[in-house]
Write a protein that holds these residues in place. Structure first.
Motif, PDB file in Angstrom:
ATOM      1  N   UNK A   1      16.328  -9.556  30.175  1.00 52.60           N
ATOM      2  CA  UNK A   1      16.837 -10.253  28.846  1.00 52.60           C
ATOM      3  C   UNK A   1      16.695 -11.681  29.319  1.00 52.60           C
ATOM      4  N   UNK A   2      16.680 -12.258  30.358  1.00 59.22           N
ATOM      5  CA  UNK A   2      16.606 -13.659  30.748  1.00 59.22           C
ATOM      6  C   UNK A   2      15.276 -14.103  30.481  1.00 59.22           C
ATOM      7  N   UNK A   3      14.175 -13.251  29.937  1.00 56.01           N
ATOM      8  CA  UNK A   3      12.970 -13.842  29.599  1.00 56.01           C
ATOM      9  C   UNK A   3      13.003 -13.961  27.962  1.00 56.01           C
ATOM     10  N   UNK A   4      14.027 -13.578  27.529  1.00 58.27           N
ATOM     11  CA  UNK A   4      13.888 -13.763  26.027  1.00 58.27           C
ATOM     12  C   UNK A   4      14.666 -14.975  25.608  1.00 58.27           C
ATOM     13  N   UNK A   5      14.219 -15.452  24.311  1.00 55.74           N
ATOM     14  CA  UNK A   5      14.699 -16.683  23.826  1.00 55.74           C
ATOM     15  C   UNK A   5      16.024 -16.346  23.200  1.00 55.74           C
ATOM     16  N   UNK A   6      17.006 -17.150  22.796  1.00 56.60           N
ATOM     17  CA  UNK A   6      18.227 -16.894  22.007  1.00 56.60           C
ATOM     18  C   UNK A   6      17.843 -16.233  20.872  1.00 56.60           C
ATOM     19  N   UNK A   7      16.849 -16.970  20.018  1.00 62.68           N
ATOM     20  CA  UNK A   7      16.496 -16.243  18.885  1.00 62.68           C
ATOM     21  C   UNK A   7      16.140 -14.797  18.787  1.00 62.68           C
ATOM     22  N   UNK A   8      15.386 -14.357  19.750  1.00 56.39           N
ATOM     23  CA  UNK A   8      14.975 -13.054  20.180  1.00 56.39           C
ATOM     24  C   UNK A   8      16.199 -12.129  20.513  1.00 56.39           C
ATOM     25  N   UNK A   9      17.114 -12.739  21.362  1.00 62.19           N
ATOM     26  CA  UNK A   9      18.402 -12.026  21.764  1.00 62.19           C
ATOM     27  C   UNK A   9      19.052 -11.852  20.407  1.00 62.19           C
ATOM     28  N   UNK A  10      19.417 -12.670  19.566  1.00 62.64           N
ATOM     29  CA  UNK A  10      20.077 -12.461  18.176  1.00 62.64           C
ATOM     30  C   UNK A  10      19.315 -11.443  17.270  1.00 62.64           C
ATOM     31  N   UNK A  11      18.080 -11.638  17.384  1.00 63.19           N
ATOM     32  CA  UNK A  11      17.409 -10.362  16.629  1.00 63.19           C
ATOM     33  C   UNK A  11      17.494  -9.178  17.111  1.00 63.19           C
ATOM     34  N   UNK A  12      17.169  -8.997  18.239  1.00 65.52           N
ATOM     35  CA  UNK A  12      17.306  -7.623  18.818  1.00 65.52           C
ATOM     36  C   UNK A  12      18.730  -7.017  19.015  1.00 65.52           C
ATOM     37  N   UNK A  13      19.678  -8.010  19.022  1.00 68.91           N
ATOM     38  CA  UNK A  13      21.180  -7.441  18.695  1.00 68.91           C
ATOM     39  C   UNK A  13      21.499  -6.956  17.475  1.00 68.91           C
ATOM     40  N   UNK A  14      20.662  -7.308  16.351  1.00 65.98           N
ATOM     41  CA  UNK A  14      20.790  -6.825  15.091  1.00 65.98           C
ATOM     42  C   UNK A  14      20.021  -5.518  14.619  1.00 65.98           C
ATOM     43  N   UNK A  15      19.159  -5.322  15.815  1.00 72.32           N
ATOM     44  CA  UNK A  15      18.150  -4.164  15.553  1.00 72.32           C
ATOM     45  C   UNK A  15      18.985  -2.935  15.333  1.00 72.32           C
ATOM     46  N   UNK A  16      18.537  -2.004  14.308  1.00 72.76           N
ATOM     47  CA  UNK A  16      19.164  -0.882  14.279  1.00 72.76           C
ATOM     48  C   UNK A  16      18.923   0.091  15.676  1.00 72.76           C
ATOM     49  N   UNK A  17      20.124   0.841  15.863  1.00 75.60           N
ATOM     50  CA  UNK A  17      20.199   1.954  16.933  1.00 75.60           C
ATOM     51  C   UNK A  17      18.751   2.761  17.197  1.00 75.60           C
ATOM     52  N   UNK A  18      18.004   2.607  17.985  1.00 69.65           N
ATOM     53  CA  UNK A  18      16.775   3.553  18.128  1.00 69.65           C
ATOM     54  C   UNK A  18      15.845   2.589  18.173  1.00 69.65           C
TER      55      UNK A  18
END
Length: 221
Positions: free
Chosen positions: A84-101
Motif C-alpha cells: 500500500x505504501x507504494x501507491x499514490x494517494x490518488x491510486x489509494x482513493x480510486x482503489x478504495x472506490x473499486x467494487x468488491x472483487x
C-alpha cells in the motif's frame, strides 16, 4: 424522471439489421449486446475472457465502468501483491472506490484480481441518416474495435460509399428484409496496448451483453 421514447418501426428495423450484421461479421465465440457507450446506438460484439467472466458471475461482480478505478487497477500487476505504501494517494482513493472483487487486500499488500472481461470485436452502426453520417459515427469506435455500418437501401452513389468505407476501414453492409449483402468487409482492429479507456470500452460491451442476457431471461423483446 427519465422519459422513455418509443422506437419507431423504421428505427427498430434499422437496429435489427445492425444486430444481424454483427452476428454475420463478428468472429466465432463472440457474444452480442447493444448500447450507446459513445453517444450513439450500436450493436456491440465481444469475445469473452471465459475465466474472468466466470469469476465475476461467481462473486457477483458486473461491469466496472469508472475510468479512475480502471486506471488504478491497470497500474497494478495482475495477481501479484503491491505494498500500500507504494501507491499514490490518488491510486489509494480510486482503489478504495473499486467494487468488491476487483482487488484483494492482504498482509503483503493489494492484489489486482480484475482484468478486462472480454476483447471488443465489432461495433455496427445503423446508418439511418445516410452513409456519410454513418461513417462519422462509426469513426468514434476506431480506437476500440472493428467497425461497420448498415444501410437499409443502396446508396445513390454506391461506388463513392464503398471507396470511402474501404479507405477508413469501415465495413459497409446492405440490409434487406431477408438477406444481408456485405459490400465492404470491415478492417480488422489491431490491439496495440490496453489503456484505461480501452478497458472502459470493454466493460461497456460487457454491460451491454449482461443487459441483453437479463432481458432475454425476462422474456423482453
Amino acid at each position: 424522471m427519465t422519459t422513455i421514447r418509443p422506437v419507431s418501426p423504421a428505427m427498430a428495423a434499422a437496429h435489427a439489421g445492425a444486430v444481424r450484421a454483427a452476428a454475420l461479421l463478428a468472429p466465432a465465440g463472440t457474444r452480442f449486446g447493444s448500447g450507446a457507450p459513445l453517444g450513439g446506438w450500436a450493436a456491440l460484439a465481444g469475445v469473452p475472457d471465459s475465466q474472468e467472466t466466470a469469476r465475476r458471475e461467481r462473486i457477483g461482480l458486473g461491469a466496472v465502468t469508472s475510468v479512475p478505478v480502471l486506471a488504478a487497477l491497470l497500474g497494478l500487476p495482475h495477481g501479484l501483491p503491491v505494498p500500500v505504501a507504494a501507491l499514490s494517494d490518488r491510486e489509494r482513493r480510486a482503489l478504495a472506490a473499486a467494487p468488491a472483487g476487483c482487488v484483494d487486500r492482504g498482509p503483503d499488500g493489494i492484489v489486482r484480481q480484475a482484468r478486462p472481461p472480454l476483447a471488443p470485436a465489432l461495433a455496427v452502426v445503423a446508418a439511418t441518416r445516410g452513409w456519410r453520417a454513418g461513417l462519422e459515427r462509426a469513426g468514434r469506435f476506431a480506437p476500440f474495435c472493428a467497425r461497420a455500418i448498415v444501410l437499409d437501401r443502396e446508396p445513390r452513389d454506391l461506388l463513392a460509399a464503398c471507396v470511402e468505407a474501404d479507405f477508413y476501414g469501415v465495413g459497409l453492409v446492405l440490409a434487406r428484409p431477408a438477406s444481408l449483402e456485405v459490400l465492404v468487409a470491415p478492417e480488422p482492429h489491431q490491439v496495440r496496448r490496453i489503456s484505461a479507456r480501452s478497458w472502459w470500452f470493454a466493460e461497456q460491451v460487457h454491460q451491454a451483453i449482461i443487459t441483453r442476457d437479463e432481458r432475454t431471461e425476462a422474456g423482453a423483446p
